[in-house]
Design a protein around this motif. Structure first.
Motif, PDB file in Angstrom:
ATOM      1  N   ARG A   1       0.871  -1.277  -0.062  1.00 53.78           N
ATOM      2  CA  ARG A   1       0.077   0.120   0.100  1.00 53.78           C
ATOM      3  C   ARG A   1       0.909   1.373   0.019  1.00 53.78           C
ATOM      4  O   ARG A   1       0.478   2.212  -0.869  1.00 53.78           O
ATOM      5  N   VAL A   2       1.894   1.159   0.681  1.00 54.76           N
ATOM      6  CA  VAL A   2       2.794   2.423   1.040  1.00 54.76           C
ATOM      7  C   VAL A   2       3.695   2.528  -0.646  1.00 54.76           C
ATOM      8  O   VAL A   2       3.495   3.706  -0.912  1.00 54.76           O
TER       9      VAL A   2
ATOM     10  N   HIS B   1       1.431   6.735  -6.753  1.00 53.15           N
ATOM     11  CA  HIS B   1       0.449   7.562  -7.140  1.00 53.15           C
ATOM     12  C   HIS B   1       0.960   9.107  -7.120  1.00 53.15           C
ATOM     13  O   HIS B   1       0.389   9.605  -7.804  1.00 53.15           O
ATOM     14  N   LEU B   2       1.538   9.235  -5.937  1.00 48.27           N
ATOM     15  CA  LEU B   2       2.169  10.604  -5.843  1.00 48.27           C
ATOM     16  C   LEU B   2       2.808  10.939  -6.928  1.00 48.27           C
ATOM     17  O   LEU B   2       3.035  12.011  -7.387  1.00 48.27           O
TER      18      LEU B   2
ATOM     19  N   ASP C   1       0.982   4.064  -2.802  1.00 44.55           N
ATOM     20  CA  ASP C   1       0.743   5.532  -2.551  1.00 44.55           C
ATOM     21  C   ASP C   1       2.086   6.213  -2.985  1.00 44.55           C
ATOM     22  O   ASP C   1       1.646   7.420  -3.622  1.00 44.55           O
TER      23      ASP C   1
END
Length: 96
Positions: free
Chosen positions: A37-38, A44-45, A41
């Motif tokens: 998940r990290v 995605h950033l 993320d």
């Protein structure tokens, strides 16, 4: 700071974040839900900043769409001769 400088600063921070996430993946393993998940993320950033960079590079005139003027004159009623009146049914037909 200019927008370009801010985006460059964000990009450097994201690069540091991705390196740190990579080191965490090596230490903790990449199979866990939390580390995946990290990683997602952080990716995605990175994509979002790339979109911001593209938007900032676009000329200001290209960002705003052209306005379309709608005339105040009535529409030609012959445009709707073959359509039903909304909620009233077709002309010439009666309810059973």
């Amino acid at each position: 700071m200019s927008v370009s400088d801010e985006l460059t600063s964000i990009q450097r921070c994201l690069d540091d974040l991705c390196r740190s996430v990579g080191r965490l993946e090596q230490q903790m393993g990449s199979g866990g839900l939390d580390i995946r998940r990290v990683r997602a993320d952080a990716d995605h950033l990175r994509e979002s900043v790339a979109l911001l960079r593209e938007a900032a590079a676009a000329p200001a005139a290209a960002r705003r769409p052209d306005l379309v003027t709608i005339p105040d004159t009535p529409y030609d009623t012959t445009l709707w001769t073959d359509s039903d009146d909304e909620g009233l049914g077709a002309r010439g037909r009666h309810a059973p």
